[in-house]
Design an enzyme around this catalytic site. Structure first.
Site, PDB file in Angstrom:
ATOM      1  N   ASN A   9      60.399  40.975  97.711  1.00 18.42           N
ATOM      2  CA  ASN A   9      61.804  41.330  97.465  1.00 18.42           C
ATOM      3  C   ASN A   9      62.509  41.279  98.817  1.00 18.42           C
ATOM      4  O   ASN A   9      62.326  42.168  99.637  1.00 18.42           O
ATOM      5  CB  ASN A   9      61.871  42.730  96.844  1.00 18.42           C
ATOM      6  N   TRP A  10      63.283  40.236  99.011  1.00 18.69           N
ATOM      7  CA  TRP A  10      63.908  40.032 100.325  1.00 18.69           C
ATOM      8  C   TRP A  10      65.128  40.932 100.526  1.00 18.69           C
ATOM      9  O   TRP A  10      65.697  40.965 101.617  1.00 18.69           O
ATOM     10  CB  TRP A  10      64.294  38.562 100.506  1.00 18.69           C
ATOM     11  N   LYS A  11      65.546  41.608  99.476  1.00 21.60           N
ATOM     12  CA  LYS A  11      66.720  42.488  99.534  1.00 21.60           C
ATOM     13  C   LYS A  11      67.914  41.728 100.151  1.00 21.60           C
ATOM     14  O   LYS A  11      68.010  40.514  99.991  1.00 21.60           O
ATOM     15  CB  LYS A  11      66.371  43.781 100.276  1.00 21.60           C
ATOM     16  N   HIS A  95      65.443  48.573  90.260  1.00 22.57           N
ATOM     17  CA  HIS A  95      64.972  48.920  91.605  1.00 22.57           C
ATOM     18  C   HIS A  95      65.634  50.230  92.038  1.00 22.57           C
ATOM     19  O   HIS A  95      66.806  50.471  91.723  1.00 22.57           O
ATOM     20  CB  HIS A  95      65.302  47.791  92.586  1.00 22.57           C
ATOM     21  N   GLU A  97      66.910  51.169  94.736  1.00 20.24           N
ATOM     22  CA  GLU A  97      68.174  51.015  95.479  1.00 20.24           C
ATOM     23  C   GLU A  97      69.330  50.773  94.517  1.00 20.24           C
ATOM     24  O   GLU A  97      70.447  51.253  94.734  1.00 20.24           O
ATOM     25  CB  GLU A  97      68.021  49.883  96.514  1.00 20.24           C
ATOM     26  N   GLU A 168      57.223  52.223  92.471  1.00 23.98           N
ATOM     27  CA  GLU A 168      57.700  52.257  93.850  1.00 23.98           C
ATOM     28  C   GLU A 168      58.212  53.662  94.161  1.00 23.98           C
ATOM     29  O   GLU A 168      59.383  53.977  93.868  1.00 23.98           O
ATOM     30  CB  GLU A 168      58.841  51.261  94.042  1.00 23.98           C
ATOM     31  N   GLY A 174      60.577  51.385 102.551  1.00 25.36           N
ATOM     32  CA  GLY A 174      61.247  51.135 103.828  1.00 25.36           C
ATOM     33  C   GLY A 174      61.044  52.243 104.844  1.00 25.36           C
ATOM     34  O   GLY A 174      61.720  52.270 105.872  1.00 25.36           O
ATOM     35  N   SER A 213      56.325  50.177 101.424  1.00 21.97           N
ATOM     36  CA  SER A 213      55.684  50.024 102.733  1.00 21.97           C
ATOM     37  C   SER A 213      54.296  49.369 102.653  1.00 21.97           C
ATOM     38  O   SER A 213      53.393  49.722 103.412  1.00 21.97           O
ATOM     39  CB  SER A 213      55.605  51.367 103.465  1.00 21.97           C
ATOM     40  N   GLY A 234      58.692  44.630 100.245  1.00 26.04           N
ATOM     41  CA  GLY A 234      60.009  44.525 100.848  1.00 26.04           C
ATOM     42  C   GLY A 234      59.921  43.946 102.249  1.00 26.04           C
ATOM     43  O   GLY A 234      59.776  42.732 102.445  1.00 26.04           O
ATOM     44  N   GLY A 235      59.996  44.819 103.251  1.00 23.96           N
ATOM     45  CA  GLY A 235      60.054  44.377 104.647  1.00 23.96           C
ATOM     46  C   GLY A 235      58.984  43.369 105.038  1.00 23.96           C
ATOM     47  O   GLY A 235      59.270  42.379 105.733  1.00 23.96           O
TER      48      GLY A 235
HETATM   49  P1  13P Z   1      59.307  48.060 101.608  1.00 24.19           P
HETATM   50  O1  13P Z   1      58.059  47.232 101.400  1.00 24.19           O
HETATM   51  O2  13P Z   1      60.193  47.562 102.693  1.00 24.19           O
HETATM   52  O3  13P Z   1      58.971  49.518 101.715  1.00 24.19           O
HETATM   53  O4  13P Z   1      60.177  47.919 100.265  1.00 24.19           O
HETATM   54  C1  13P Z   1      59.551  48.066  99.041  1.00 24.19           C
HETATM   55  C2  13P Z   1      60.492  47.644  97.988  1.00 24.19           C
HETATM   56  O5  13P Z   1      61.497  48.292  97.738  1.00 24.19           O
HETATM   57  C3  13P Z   1      60.212  46.413  97.264  1.00 24.19           C
HETATM   58  O6  13P Z   1      61.035  46.263  96.150  1.00 24.19           O
END
Ligand code: 13P
Length: 256
Positions: A9-11, A95, A97, A168, A174, A213, A234-235
């Site tokens: 997930n590149w956000k 998600h 967020e 999640e 994050g 994470s 994510g990251g």
């Molecule tokens: P991180 O891996 O950056 O913690 O993000 C997880 C995430 O929200 C994937 O959708």
């Protein structure tokens, strides 16, 4: 055996050039990842460029969101049909967020799932508790409410076969603080049991991803857990090498 699945997930990150490069670099590594399903979810506006970069590759394309309505007068939104036309196969729904910052309620999440399934996209339903909810001992109640929005829907039978669920925990997203493999497994086992009460055969087949994470250094221990079928990353999905290493960690499930 459930096929391991790793989704990036590149956000809201990257440029057109970096998105193209990242997609090509991950796609080039796919032969090492045979047996693992891999997908990336770029920001909407980068989807066409990433689709072109992935042409002919088995690396699948996903989106981070979709509109809960059919095409029409919804300024600023993107319909499932539009995603499908661009080669998108996966879509994240609910998600944390989006739930926390953009008002995606359980009702809206259900409407989005319905649109995704109606158009043939595979939805990844994201669930998880905040730190305060965990500390108050409410993890299962929160996850129940998020799952029940789908399990109690009148058309649950149609939605469930298509679904992947990603657990999640919000406190792990994050933050660099990952759930321990045991903490994650406990919730995954709980989710599978809840699904099994509704649809036993499907529950055994459904892929449950962990997100929060995940890095190359902790992926293998997480993916060694019996109910963790892969990750939503994510990251660490923004660095090709790191994301590929996470894919390799998921591949180790095949040998287990
Ligand atoms: P991180 O891996 O950056 O913690 O993000 C997880 C995430 O929200 C994937 O959708």
């Amino acid at each position: 055996m459930r096929t391991p699945l790793v989704i990036g997930n590149w956000k809201m990150n990257g440029t057109l050039a970096s998105a193209r490069a990242l997609a090509s670099d991950v796609a080039a590594a796919l032969p090492q990842l045979a047996g693992v399903e891999m997908a990336v979810c770029p920001p909407f506006v980068h989807v066409p460029a990433v689709a072109a970069a992935l042409s002919g590759s088995a690396l699948a394309l996903g989106a981070q969101n979709l509109c809960e309505f059919e095409p029409g007068a919804y300024t600023g939104e993107v319909a499932a049909e539009m995603l499908l036309e661009l080669g998108v196969r996966w879509v994240l729904v609910g998600h944390s967020e989006r739930r926390a910052l953009f008002g995606d309620s359980n009702e809206r999440v259900l409407a989005k799932l319905r649109r995704a399934v109606a158009c043939g996209l595979t939805p990844v339903l994201c669930v998880g508790e905040t730190l305060a909810e965990r500390q108050a001992g409410h993890t299962e109640t929160v996850v129940d409410a998020q799952l029940d929005a789908v399990l109690n829907a009148s058309d649950a039978e149609a939605l469930l076969p298509a679904l992947v669920v990603a657990y999640e925990p919000v406190w792990a997203i994050g933050t660099g603080e990952t759930a321990s493999p045991e903490q994650a497994q406990d919730v995954h086992r709980y989710i599978r049991a809840r699904l099994a009460a509704r649809a036993p055969t499907l529950a055994a087949q459904m892929r449950l991803l962990y997100g929060g994470s995940v890095k190359a250094s902790n992926a293998q221990a997480l993916f060694a857990m019996p109910d963790i079928d892969g990750g939503l990353i994510g990251g660490a999905a923004l660095k090709a090498e790191e994301f590929i290493a996470i894919g390799l960690a998921a591949r180790a499930r095949l040998a287990a």
